[in-house]
Write an enzyme that holds these catalytic residues in place. Sequence first.
Site, PDB file in Angstrom:
ATOM      1  N   LYS A   1     -13.972   2.823   6.636  1.00  0.00           N
ATOM      2  CA  LYS A   1     -15.047   3.736   6.223  1.00  0.00           C
ATOM      3  C   LYS A   1     -16.113   3.060   5.348  1.00  0.00           C
ATOM      4  O   LYS A   1     -17.291   3.410   5.437  1.00  0.00           O
ATOM      5  CB  LYS A   1     -14.459   4.958   5.504  1.00  0.00           C
ATOM      6  CG  LYS A   1     -13.732   5.865   6.491  1.00  0.00           C
ATOM      7  CD  LYS A   1     -13.195   7.119   5.861  1.00  0.00           C
ATOM      8  CE  LYS A   1     -12.493   7.936   6.951  1.00  0.00           C
ATOM      9  NZ  LYS A   1     -11.961   9.192   6.466  1.00  0.00           N
TER      10      LYS A   1
ATOM     11  N   ASN B   1     -17.646   8.332   7.722  1.00  0.00           N
ATOM     12  CA  ASN B   1     -16.624   8.587   8.749  1.00  0.00           C
ATOM     13  C   ASN B   1     -17.269   8.932  10.088  1.00  0.00           C
ATOM     14  O   ASN B   1     -16.581   9.292  11.034  1.00  0.00           O
ATOM     15  CB  ASN B   1     -15.674   9.714   8.329  1.00  0.00           C
ATOM     16  CG  ASN B   1     -16.342  11.075   8.408  1.00  0.00           C
ATOM     17  OD1 ASN B   1     -17.550  11.188   8.215  1.00  0.00           O
ATOM     18  ND2 ASN B   1     -15.573  12.099   8.692  1.00  0.00           N
TER      19      ASN B   1
ATOM     20  N   ASP C   1     -16.398  14.153   5.904  1.00  0.00           N
ATOM     21  CA  ASP C   1     -15.167  14.460   5.146  1.00  0.00           C
ATOM     22  C   ASP C   1     -15.491  15.359   3.940  1.00  0.00           C
ATOM     23  O   ASP C   1     -14.660  16.162   3.524  1.00  0.00           O
ATOM     24  CB  ASP C   1     -14.511  13.181   4.625  1.00  0.00           C
ATOM     25  CG  ASP C   1     -13.720  12.449   5.704  1.00  0.00           C
ATOM     26  OD1 ASP C   1     -13.343  13.076   6.716  1.00  0.00           O
ATOM     27  OD2 ASP C   1     -13.484  11.236   5.535  1.00  0.00           O
TER      28      ASP C   1
ATOM     29  N   ARG D   1      -4.016   2.014  -7.347  1.00  0.00           N
ATOM     30  CA  ARG D   1      -3.369   0.712  -7.574  1.00  0.00           C
ATOM     31  C   ARG D   1      -4.398  -0.303  -8.063  1.00  0.00           C
ATOM     32  O   ARG D   1      -4.173  -1.030  -9.015  1.00  0.00           O
ATOM     33  CB  ARG D   1      -2.726   0.268  -6.255  1.00  0.00           C
ATOM     34  CG  ARG D   1      -2.105  -1.078  -6.274  1.00  0.00           C
ATOM     35  CD  ARG D   1      -1.428  -1.365  -4.948  1.00  0.00           C
ATOM     36  NE  ARG D   1      -2.364  -1.355  -3.811  1.00  0.00           N
ATOM     37  CZ  ARG D   1      -2.012  -1.611  -2.558  1.00  0.00           C
ATOM     38  NH1 ARG D   1      -0.758  -1.859  -2.266  1.00  0.00           N
ATOM     39  NH2 ARG D   1      -2.914  -1.596  -1.596  1.00  0.00           N
ATOM     40  N   THR D   2      -5.557  -0.342  -7.407  1.00  0.00           N
ATOM     41  CA  THR D   2      -6.614  -1.288  -7.793  1.00  0.00           C
ATOM     42  C   THR D   2      -7.609  -0.544  -8.686  1.00  0.00           C
ATOM     43  O   THR D   2      -8.415   0.251  -8.199  1.00  0.00           O
ATOM     44  CB  THR D   2      -7.318  -1.838  -6.528  1.00  0.00           C
ATOM     45  OG1 THR D   2      -6.321  -2.272  -5.606  1.00  0.00           O
ATOM     46  CG2 THR D   2      -8.254  -2.971  -6.861  1.00  0.00           C
TER      47      THR D   2
HETATM   48  P1  NAP Z   1      -8.148   3.278   2.887  1.00  0.00           P
HETATM   49  O1  NAP Z   1      -9.605   3.168   2.704  1.00  0.00           O
HETATM   50  O2  NAP Z   1      -7.420   2.165   3.537  1.00  0.00           O
HETATM   51  O3  NAP Z   1      -7.519   3.542   1.414  1.00  0.00           O
HETATM   52  C1  NAP Z   1      -6.120   3.520   1.229  1.00  0.00           C
HETATM   53  C2  NAP Z   1      -5.774   3.950  -0.201  1.00  0.00           C
HETATM   54  O4  NAP Z   1      -4.342   3.948  -0.304  1.00  0.00           O
HETATM   55  C3  NAP Z   1      -6.282   3.006  -1.295  1.00  0.00           C
HETATM   56  O5  NAP Z   1      -6.556   3.736  -2.449  1.00  0.00           O
HETATM   57  C4  NAP Z   1      -5.081   2.071  -1.520  1.00  0.00           C
HETATM   58  O6  NAP Z   1      -5.032   1.495  -2.805  1.00  0.00           O
HETATM   59  C5  NAP Z   1      -3.948   3.063  -1.370  1.00  0.00           C
HETATM   60  N1  NAP Z   1      -2.707   2.383  -0.982  1.00  0.00           N
HETATM   61  C6  NAP Z   1      -2.399   1.866   0.228  1.00  0.00           C
HETATM   62  N2  NAP Z   1      -1.186   1.303   0.201  1.00  0.00           N
HETATM   63  C7  NAP Z   1      -0.715   1.437  -1.079  1.00  0.00           C
HETATM   64  C8  NAP Z   1       0.478   1.063  -1.746  1.00  0.00           C
HETATM   65  N3  NAP Z   1       1.464   0.414  -1.103  1.00  0.00           N
HETATM   66  N4  NAP Z   1       0.620   1.397  -3.050  1.00  0.00           N
HETATM   67  C9  NAP Z   1      -0.355   2.066  -3.697  1.00  0.00           C
HETATM   68  N5  NAP Z   1      -1.529   2.450  -3.119  1.00  0.00           N
HETATM   69  C10 NAP Z   1      -1.703   2.144  -1.833  1.00  0.00           C
HETATM   70  O7  NAP Z   1      -7.749   4.590   3.718  1.00  0.00           O
HETATM   71  P2  NAP Z   1      -8.571   5.980   3.831  1.00  0.00           P
HETATM   72  O8  NAP Z   1      -9.569   5.884   4.918  1.00  0.00           O
HETATM   73  O9  NAP Z   1      -9.011   6.372   2.465  1.00  0.00           O
HETATM   74  O10 NAP Z   1      -7.407   6.959   4.370  1.00  0.00           O
HETATM   75  C11 NAP Z   1      -6.266   7.248   3.570  1.00  0.00           C
HETATM   76  C12 NAP Z   1      -5.383   8.268   4.272  1.00  0.00           C
HETATM   77  O11 NAP Z   1      -6.061   9.508   4.393  1.00  0.00           O
HETATM   78  C13 NAP Z   1      -4.974   7.896   5.707  1.00  0.00           C
HETATM   79  O12 NAP Z   1      -3.641   8.323   5.913  1.00  0.00           O
HETATM   80  C14 NAP Z   1      -5.900   8.712   6.576  1.00  0.00           C
HETATM   81  O13 NAP Z   1      -5.352   9.002   7.860  1.00  0.00           O
HETATM   82  C15 NAP Z   1      -6.002   9.984   5.738  1.00  0.00           C
HETATM   83  N6  NAP Z   1      -7.246  10.749   5.973  1.00  0.00           N
HETATM   84  C16 NAP Z   1      -7.132  12.056   6.365  1.00  0.00           C
HETATM   85  C17 NAP Z   1      -8.275  12.796   6.551  1.00  0.00           C
HETATM   86  C18 NAP Z   1      -8.158  14.234   6.985  1.00  0.00           C
HETATM   87  O14 NAP Z   1      -9.140  14.764   7.519  1.00  0.00           O
HETATM   88  N7  NAP Z   1      -7.034  14.884   6.759  1.00  0.00           N
HETATM   89  C19 NAP Z   1      -9.536  12.251   6.337  1.00  0.00           C
HETATM   90  C20 NAP Z   1      -9.613  10.931   5.932  1.00  0.00           C
HETATM   91  C21 NAP Z   1      -8.457  10.184   5.749  1.00  0.00           C
HETATM   92  P3  NAP Z   1      -5.846   0.128  -3.127  1.00  0.00           P
HETATM   93  O15 NAP Z   1      -7.280   0.528  -3.328  1.00  0.00           O
HETATM   94  O16 NAP Z   1      -5.205  -0.398  -4.347  1.00  0.00           O
HETATM   95  O17 NAP Z   1      -5.662  -0.760  -1.924  1.00  0.00           O
END
Ligand code: NAP
Length: 269
Positions: free
Chosen positions: A66, A87, A102, A147-148
């Site tokens: 994103k 998105n 979103d 985490r970060t």
């Molecule tokens: P992203 O940009 O990859 O961000 C991932 C987040 O998770 C970051 O804050 C990351 O922390 C954290 N994270 C990942 N692994 C971790 C770990 N082992 N320990 C601690 N923190 C961890 O992903 P995104 O696009 O924001 O999406 C996140 C989730 O939301 C996905 O499952 C996606 O499918 C879902 N989502 C759903 C909708 C909906 O409409 N329902 C919309 C958007 C997204 P760091 O910054 O430290 O790496």
Amino acid sequence: MVIRTGVVGHPISHSLSPKIYNTWFADVGIAGQYEAVDVVPENFETTVRQLARDGWRGVNVTIPHKTAAYEIADYRNPEAERVGAANLLVFSEGKIIADNTDVAGFRSCLQSIPTKTNRAVVLGAGGAAGAIIAALSSCGEVSIVNRTLSKAGALSERADAKTQAYTWDALPDLLQNTDFLINTTSLGMTGQPRLEIDLAPLPQQAEVYDIVYTPLETEFLKAAKARGLRAVGGLSMLVYQAVPSFKAYTGVEISDVDAMLRSLEEVCG
Ligand code: NAP
């Protein structure tokens, strides 16, 4: 002419978006095709530009692209600008236009979720978190836990709401004064590690939302319900954010969102 669209992410096999959009194409009688495209980060930009050259109308963008989607755009609509992530990319006259649906998607969910949100805690600071924080702009205080820390700090600086950035060790104290806890991390998603936090400090009237929707009921949601808290999963946001995206592709606004929600709950439940 068939409208070609899709969703670009990695991983992407979990995505329910093809079902949503292809059903809506059929429902409204528009010839359209929506595909899931698995693309690793290093190939994101070249793939998106190729899809545009191939005549696609646009793409939705999901984990982990994103922020990259925002960065490669020629123009950004105000919501994408506000969040710093996109998105939705629409291809028009050789240009890429970024949007973030979103924000509207989560706002629609808020209408039916918390009765009163004064203090929210947002877990995560990735591509989806900025949209959640933007949608919470009328909330009294928003704590971003990630985490970060630098990524949480960057989101905090961009936000309209009163926000502060923390690392996970601050969570037990924060939860004591939280009335809305939202998971925006990818933890708990199928194939990812579990989101394991102790919900005991949360007040009894607190509400919980998990934007993860695969599985429909995450372990985090189960734990919140076991504590007697009201807890809602991410399917509603997924469907609500798809409505403006579908309109951007076709010009058609879907009115019966609940029908899609019910159908997905039946298929995935
Ligand atoms: P992203 O940009 O990859 O961000 C991932 C987040 O998770 C970051 O804050 C990351 O922390 C954290 N994270 C990942 N692994 C971790 C770990 N082992 N320990 C601690 N923190 C961890 O992903 P995104 O696009 O924001 O999406 C996140 C989730 O939301 C996905 O499952 C996606 O499918 C879902 N989502 C759903 C909708 C909906 O409409 N329902 C919309 C958007 C997204 P760091 O910054 O430290 O790496």
